[in-house]
Design a protein around this motif. Sequence first.
Motif, short mmCIF file in Angstrom:
data_model
loop_
_atom_site.label_atom_id
_atom_site.label_comp_id
_atom_site.label_asym_id
_atom_site.label_seq_id
_atom_site.Cartn_x
_atom_site.Cartn_y
_atom_site.Cartn_z
N ALA A 67 -2.34 -51.47 20.74
CA ALA A 67 -3.11 -50.36 22.04
C ALA A 67 -3.67 -49.54 21.31
O ALA A 67 -3.11 -49.09 20.06
CB ALA A 67 -2.05 -50.38 22.70
N PRO A 68 -4.08 -48.49 22.02
CA PRO A 68 -4.84 -47.44 21.76
C PRO A 68 -4.19 -46.69 22.39
O PRO A 68 -3.53 -46.53 23.36
CB PRO A 68 -6.19 -47.45 22.87
CG PRO A 68 -5.96 -48.38 24.04
CD PRO A 68 -5.13 -49.04 23.34
N VAL A 69 -3.88 -45.58 21.43
CA VAL A 69 -2.99 -44.61 20.93
C VAL A 69 -3.56 -43.38 21.04
O VAL A 69 -4.45 -42.52 19.81
CB VAL A 69 -1.64 -44.39 19.76
CG1 VAL A 69 -0.50 -43.87 20.35
CG2 VAL A 69 -1.04 -46.04 20.40
N LEU A 70 -2.96 -42.30 22.01
CA LEU A 70 -3.76 -41.07 21.88
C LEU A 70 -2.51 -39.93 20.93
O LEU A 70 -1.85 -39.76 21.87
CB LEU A 70 -4.29 -40.19 22.60
CG LEU A 70 -4.08 -38.56 22.84
CD1 LEU A 70 -5.41 -38.28 21.94
CD2 LEU A 70 -4.80 -38.32 24.52
N PRO A 71 -2.68 -39.32 19.38
CA PRO A 71 -1.56 -38.94 19.66
C PRO A 71 -1.89 -37.22 20.12
O PRO A 71 -2.74 -36.40 19.83
CB PRO A 71 -2.01 -38.29 17.88
CG PRO A 71 -3.22 -39.15 17.30
CD PRO A 71 -4.17 -39.76 18.98
N LEU A 72 -0.74 -36.53 20.99
CA LEU A 72 -1.54 -35.80 22.20
C LEU A 72 -0.37 -34.52 21.80
O LEU A 72 1.11 -34.61 21.81
CB LEU A 72 -0.64 -36.33 23.23
CG LEU A 72 -1.40 -34.79 24.34
CD1 LEU A 72 -2.93 -34.30 24.23
CD2 LEU A 72 -0.78 -35.49 25.88
N SER A 73 -0.59 -33.72 20.88
CA SER A 73 0.69 -32.27 20.95
C SER A 73 0.91 -31.36 22.04
O SER A 73 -1.16 -30.81 22.74
CB SER A 73 0.11 -31.68 19.66
OG SER A 73 -0.72 -30.97 19.87
N LEU A 74 1.26 -31.08 22.44
CA LEU A 74 2.27 -29.57 23.34
C LEU A 74 2.95 -28.13 22.33
O LEU A 74 3.76 -28.52 21.53
CB LEU A 74 2.45 -29.84 24.33
CG LEU A 74 2.64 -29.06 25.13
CD1 LEU A 74 2.86 -29.57 26.56
CD2 LEU A 74 3.54 -27.86 25.45
N THR A 75 1.54 -27.19 22.24
CA THR A 75 2.31 -26.21 21.57
C THR A 75 2.75 -25.21 22.54
O THR A 75 0.95 -24.86 23.68
CB THR A 75 1.40 -25.19 20.85
OG1 THR A 75 0.99 -26.31 19.55
CG2 THR A 75 2.02 -23.81 20.23
N PHE A 76 3.86 -24.68 22.91
CA PHE A 76 4.20 -23.61 23.84
C PHE A 76 4.54 -22.31 23.38
O PHE A 76 5.92 -22.54 22.41
CB PHE A 76 5.31 -24.57 24.65
CG PHE A 76 6.74 -24.50 24.71
CD1 PHE A 76 7.85 -23.70 24.43
CD2 PHE A 76 6.99 -25.88 23.52
CE1 PHE A 76 8.95 -23.91 24.51
CE2 PHE A 76 8.08 -26.02 22.90
CZ PHE A 76 9.65 -24.47 23.36
N ASP A 77 4.94 -20.70 24.34
CA ASP A 77 4.96 -19.85 23.65
C ASP A 77 6.29 -20.15 24.58
O ASP A 77 6.62 -19.82 25.31
CB ASP A 77 4.11 -19.04 24.46
CG ASP A 77 4.30 -17.36 24.34
OD1 ASP A 77 5.29 -17.02 23.77
OD2 ASP A 77 3.55 -16.51 24.08
#
Length: 274
Positions: free
Chosen positions: A216-226
């Motif tokens: 499957a097409p997979v997106l690596p998605l990161s989230l940086t939070f303060d």
Amino acid sequence: MRAEPFPRERRHTAYFLRGIRACAPVFLGAEVDMTAVRHHRRTAGEQGGGPSTVAYVLYAAARVLAAHPEANAALRGGLRPRIAHYDTVAAKLALDKRTGGRRVVLSAVLPDVHLMGLRDIARSTARFRAGDPDTMPEFAGVRILRRLPAPLGRLAYRAGTRPLRRRPATTGTFSVTSLGHRPLTWFHSVGGTTVTLGLGAVADRPVVRGGAVTAAPVLPLSLTFDHRVIDGAEAADVLGDIKHALENFGRPGGDGGGSAGGEAGPSGPGRRHP
């Protein structure tokens, strides 16, 4: 060895990095199955050009942030710290541009992005990517910073970005940056907002469906939070809701369930937390 003065074209980046030193970044990540987005994009493409992956992420994330006001916020530090929670969602998009013969990072703000249709977001992002930063009015402030002596430039940048009331217009309420055009798996960034999303390259990877392994097409998605503004549980909910919205895009009950052309109206995230 060759030593030269710091380039004027990158002064705004130096001012930005100086300004975010107080940030307390924490990094999260998720793999997003983009099968539903790919199907929606293929259908939209048949109607006149499919939106980019960044446009889909902006669309989904803006609606999730509208449903998470604690994360759609900004902090002003000092002796008496204050946190502002915004009733509008503005996205800051990082751009790879050339100005003055030098490759630089610039950013553009999309105001009220939670009220925009997918095609409107796609048109706006395409305009910023194709536009000339030496002439576009949205980059006039950067051109001024480039001309000012460095001490005055730092003061001008601080005056323009520090007041909480100006943040949605100058820095956005969340940031999106993508290196998906490069063969990168994970990309973490600090965008100067409480939430910053980083996009890697979408690639076919093994996933498990119904007990069977398939591609499957997979997106690596990161989230940086303060961490000064929100805690990990809130940030994890935001990332989880964005993942859910993208994996169910165009499906009944999922975010983006509008027409195939992508003109879906405003809606909340695909799921709610008790």
